[in-house]
Design a protein around this motif. Sequence first.
Motif, short mmCIF file in Angstrom:
data_model
loop_
_atom_site.label_atom_id
_atom_site.label_comp_id
_atom_site.label_asym_id
_atom_site.label_seq_id
_atom_site.Cartn_x
_atom_site.Cartn_y
_atom_site.Cartn_z
N ASP A 217 73.06 63.51 -1.61
CA ASP A 217 74.08 64.37 -2.21
C ASP A 217 75.11 64.81 -1.18
N TYR A 218 74.80 64.61 0.10
CA TYR A 218 75.67 65.07 1.18
C TYR A 218 76.16 63.89 2.01
N GLN A 219 77.09 64.16 2.90
CA GLN A 219 77.66 63.13 3.77
C GLN A 219 76.72 62.90 4.96
N VAL A 220 75.65 62.18 4.69
CA VAL A 220 74.67 61.84 5.73
C VAL A 220 74.62 60.33 5.86
N ASP A 221 74.74 59.84 7.08
CA ASP A 221 74.63 58.40 7.34
C ASP A 221 73.15 58.06 7.47
N VAL A 222 72.54 57.56 6.39
CA VAL A 222 71.11 57.22 6.39
C VAL A 222 70.94 55.81 6.95
N ILE A 223 70.16 55.70 8.01
CA ILE A 223 69.94 54.42 8.69
C ILE A 223 68.47 54.06 8.52
N ASP A 224 68.18 53.11 7.63
CA ASP A 224 66.81 52.76 7.29
C ASP A 224 66.27 51.63 8.16
N ALA A 225 64.95 51.49 8.16
CA ALA A 225 64.23 50.36 8.76
C ALA A 225 64.60 50.16 10.23
N GLN A 226 64.75 51.27 10.95
CA GLN A 226 65.05 51.20 12.38
C GLN A 226 64.00 51.99 13.15
N GLN A 227 63.46 51.38 14.19
CA GLN A 227 62.44 52.02 15.01
C GLN A 227 63.04 52.46 16.34
N ALA A 228 62.89 53.74 16.65
CA ALA A 228 63.36 54.27 17.93
C ALA A 228 62.40 53.86 19.03
N VAL A 229 62.94 53.40 20.17
CA VAL A 229 62.08 52.96 21.27
C VAL A 229 62.39 53.66 22.59
N GLN A 230 63.55 54.28 22.70
CA GLN A 230 63.88 54.96 23.97
C GLN A 230 64.94 56.02 23.71
N LEU A 231 64.76 57.18 24.34
CA LEU A 231 65.75 58.26 24.25
C LEU A 231 66.18 58.63 25.66
#
Length: 519
Positions: free
Chosen positions: A279-293
């Motif tokens: 319902d809001y302006q959110v960029d939803v990024i699916d099927a992605q695994q974080a590996v380093q921050l």
Amino acid sequence: MLDTQLQTQLSAYLEKLTKPIELVANLDDSSASNEVRQLLGQIAALSDKVSVVEEKRADFRQPSFLITPQGERHGPRFAGSPLGHEFTSLVLALLQTGGHPSKESQALLEQIKQLPDELHFETYYSLSCHNCPDVVQALNLLAILNPRIHHTAIDGGKFQQEISDRNIMGVPAVFLNGESFGHGRMTLAEIVNKVDSGAAARQAQSLSEQAPFDVLIIGSGPAGAAAAVYTARKGIRTGLLGERFGGQVLDTVDIENYISVPKTEGSRLATALRTHVEDYQVDVIDAQQAVQLTPAQERGGLHQLHTASGAILSAKSIILATGARWRNMGVPGEEEYRTRGVTYCPHCDGPLFKGKRVAVVGGGNSGVEAAIDLAGLVEHVTLLEFADVLKADQVLQTKLRSLPNVEVIVNAHTQEVLGDGQQVSGLVWKDRLTDTLHTLPLAGIFVQIGLLPNTTWLGEQIARNKMGEIIVDSRGETNQPGIFAAGDCTTVPYKQIIIASGEGAKAALSAFDYLIRTE
């Protein structure tokens, strides 16, 4: 087959059809075929845009039926009666074949239409499996959008010989062109990326080209979803990245303690969370695994997130909401026989062990509830608890001990999973009081020993406790300025959905406060 209430609901849905469809049934004279014949007749009677055609073909399972645009012969096929949790899959297949649009992103739908290869998928499900519908619905959509793609959803209870022949010990079990493709829950994006060899690289490049986010939320469970709603409402550029929307909620059957919602199911709550976020302006990024921050080198700088696909995203602030996962036993044979007798979902996989002997490892609420559920399906359940007493609520323990086909063993230290190379055949455990080894012959092992936070990928720059939980202060901030955390991956006690949601909202407000003070 369908009671009056279901027929009324289905009739209302079928009014959304914009083009006629056919149900092409491959039936014989068996009772199972007669059930399907009755079901299809009831559906066709509810809409003048639905018709039934019967045929007998040796190259398709009986009973089965194809859902196809009128005059064509492509689309999803169901083998057996898609009732129980799969009734929703049937309704969606009817609607989408009849022209009702999918809510998936247009980019993903176009990607599906462009897949060039001839693909034949088969999915085995059980009617009690709450993980199966997502996979069935995703593959059905592929078959609806692309005539080169074929999908048959197979009720394992109706085709037990196939379950045995293919050594299927967990559902959903997906086969592609006759070979094993995957087990367990998979999203549409994950499936498409797996069959489209260049998709991951294209998406990684596209993500890396995005402008920096004001806040990037990592994890799309209740904590992440709540954080996204709160930051988006503040009008700041928000990204929400996750492997599967809903997180661990998707693995939960009944939810009865989410205040104001007396009872719901995990998959239904996950859908509601996504609907609210979108319902809001959110960029939803699916099927992605974080590996380093990589934290910013200076206050007010940009943090960088690396994904397994090779994407690099930047953000002024980060909210870690990566949740937790089922804890493994960590014994020889566990990984080798995962999905081949070692399982973590009694609701999904319990029906596959009907009439067999199984073990449940873990004496907390989840373990005891699993043993109670399984006792009504299997020949015998042995519950193994490491401690000298069960940890479950007393009311559950009383119910468990009243069951005649359940044995409870405490002070039991699991040592090894045994198998014949194809599937589980037993479990070795040690009596902690006598150091004596014992072997249990059995067909299935249900692991219910708690959760581990999904934080190992963070390295040393984000402070964590000995359990791996991210250490946060009262505002949800970590040891790194501009990086916050919320939910089951943190030191906040009591891992509950409602607490994770509240902590997500808190982290979002803290991130917003950080941004306005920093800028």
